[in-house]
Design an enzyme around this catalytic site. Structure first.
Site, PDB file in Angstrom:
ATOM      1  N   GLU A  84     189.246  80.960  10.090  1.00 25.47           N
ATOM      2  CA  GLU A  84     189.496  79.644  10.021  1.00 25.47           C
ATOM      3  C   GLU A  84     191.223  79.236   9.615  1.00 25.47           C
ATOM      4  OE1 GLU A  84     187.066  76.783   9.803  1.00 25.47           O
ATOM      5  OE2 GLU A  84     185.912  78.402  11.131  1.00 25.47           O
ATOM      6  N   HIS A 111     186.642  74.905   3.103  1.00 25.78           N
ATOM      7  CA  HIS A 111     187.589  75.663   3.200  1.00 25.78           C
ATOM      8  C   HIS A 111     188.490  76.091   1.694  1.00 25.78           C
ATOM      9  CE1 HIS A 111     188.330  74.556   7.601  1.00 25.78           C
ATOM     10  NE2 HIS A 111     187.760  75.940   7.597  1.00 25.78           N
ATOM     11  N   CYS A 120     195.505  69.820   5.288  1.00 28.24           N
ATOM     12  CA  CYS A 120     194.657  70.085   6.628  1.00 28.24           C
ATOM     13  C   CYS A 120     195.556  69.902   7.438  1.00 28.24           C
ATOM     14  CB  CYS A 120     193.652  69.223   6.789  1.00 28.24           C
ATOM     15  SG  CYS A 120     192.068  69.935   5.735  1.00 28.24           S
TER      16      CYS A 120
END
Length: 449
Positions: free
Chosen positions: A174, A250, A371
């Site tokens: 990721e 995450h 993000c």
């Protein structure tokens, strides 16, 4: 040689919508089918970029993807012209069309993992595009991501690009959302911190029960090898499975690091004391003084952290040595989180200042300030080798603002994704954007022509 950290923010794409595609992401699922505003989303992101540029930080722009991805639909059996493919997909498989129309590439913390030249065996900055194979709508991003990064960092004397890891669950990757780096100075050797959710091949590691663990230990180890990192400069830590099951999909939803500081929630990791001791020991051997700032669960519950995105913030080094925390408006709207932040900045610790930004369009889809940005540490020579077209300036900010206002729709619903005209609008916008950012041909529609 002086060194800097450049923040590359993802430019929100023209198809920004609330498809609710990300299982395990509370905000994404809870706002599914809401009406979005691609124009407002892009302008909110640009406003954050400009604010950081105005504060003196190095700021760049990472271009969005071509959407809807008709090539992905074509690979799944849809035939005909682009317009016919979109119309048929809307009629027969709307969830697939929604997935192929996602603007999730805006969250460029997932674009790749970056290791600075001070850490790598060959003295170059290394990039590995993330395969994001846990979610179909994101797994189709990495080919374009690799081309865009190659156009931005296009001098192989300084930059090395690796393709995504094998697109199977055992190597689920990721990107930088599960990676951070600690160092005394951005140009000095540091310690790279890889956080994983599960092991693919060793059943002795615990795993979450409700939501998937997206990052594997094996993927993190592979990236460390590809980047030529030494054992002395790497620490691996397992994310607490219990917090993954509470929506911490995450690591950057439960911890953030910068310089010598880790800002983390008490429940973020397994074997926390051992992890902190290894980070402190390895950073000390590289001249640094590791500082861990723990947020107790009694002050901020995991649920509050997830809903406010307290840890999905940007931790930045100010010129005076103190640190600045960039948080979303949702932190101010949560009484417990805001009370904690007021105390944090008055305690004379490393985090001295908090700035709040309105990123509602991104937040409703599950992505906050962290993000939206990819961090790249560069020395002066490497910074000079970056494609200058992607480095934000007052002039570029004005150009991009006008570009958004010209090309982006003010509102978008799921039904609008069935309009073939949306693809035409997206391609027209991106064709102009590649000229603005001096990227050359990076999109499938450009490469096909």
């Amino acid at each position: 040689m002086p060194a800097f950290e450049m923040n590359l923010d993802g430019l929100v794409g023209p198809t920004h919508n609330y498809g609710g595609l990300s299982y395990g992401n509370v905000a994404s699922q809870s706002n599914s089918q809401a009406i979005s505003s691609p124009r407002e989303a892009a302008l909110q992101g640009l406003a954050k970029m400009k604010a950081l540029m105005d504060m003196g930080f190095k700021q760049g722009v990472l271009a969005p993807q071509e959407r809807p991805d008709v090539n992905a639909l074509r690979s799944l059996g849809f035939t005909g012209s682009d317009a016919q493919i979109i119309e048929r997909a809307a009629r027969e498989a709307m969830p697939l069309l929604a997935a192929c129309s996602s603007a999730s590439s805006m969250w460029v913390a997932n674009a790749c993992t970056v290791s600075p030249s001070a850490d790598t065996a060959d003295g170059r900055v290394h990039f590995t595009a993330a395969n994001l194979n846990c979610k179909f709508h994101r797994s189709i991003e990495h080919p374009t991501t690799t081309r865009v990064l190659g156009a931005m960092f296009n001098d192989d004397r300084h930059f090395a690009h690796h393709p995504a890891l094998p697109a199977v669950g055992q190597f689920g990757d990721e990107g930088a959302a599960n990676h951070t780096r600690f160092c005394k100075g951005y140009g000095e050797p540091g310690v790279e911190f890889f956080v994983y959710g599960r092991s693919a091949f060793d059943s002795r590691y615990p795993a979450p029960q409700r939501y998937p663990a997206r990052q594997t230990l094996e993927a993190s180890q592979a990236i460390a090898r590809l980047h030529g990192l030494s054992e002395e400069g790497v620490v691996y830590a397992q994310q607490n499975p219990a917090v993954i099951d509470q929506g911490v999909f995450h690591n950057d939803v439960i911890a953030v690091g910068n310089g010598e500081v880790l800002f983390y929630h008490e429940d973020a990791f397994l074997d926390t004391e051992q992890v902190l001791a290894e980070l402190a020991s390895k950073l000390a051997r590289r001249g640094g003084n590791f500082q861990a700032v723990c947020v107790p669960r009694d002050a901020v519950a995991v649920d509050d952290a997830v809903r406010s995105y307290l840890f999905n913030s940007q931790l930045l080094s100010r010129a005076d040595g103190g640190m600045l925390l960039i948080v979303p408006e949702e932190c101010r709207n949560n009484a417990r989180v805001w009370n904690y932040l007021q105390q944090l900045t008055s305690d004379n610790g490393p985090i001295r200042e908090v700035k709040v930004f309105d990123l509602k369009q991104s937040m409703q889809n599950g992505g906050g300030p962290a993000c939206l940005r990819l961090r790249v540490a560069l020395n002066a020579e490497e910074l000079a080798a970056v494609n200058p077209g992607v480095i934000l300036t007052p002039s570029l900010y004005g150009t991009l603002t006008s570009w958004v206002e010209k090309h982006y729709r003010d509102r978008l619903t799921e039904a609008d994704l069935a309009d073939p005209q949306l693809l035409t609008e997206c391609r027209s916008a991106l064709d102009e954007l590649t000229q603005i950012l001096k990227l050359g041909a990076v999109y499938p529609f450009q490469l096909a022509g």
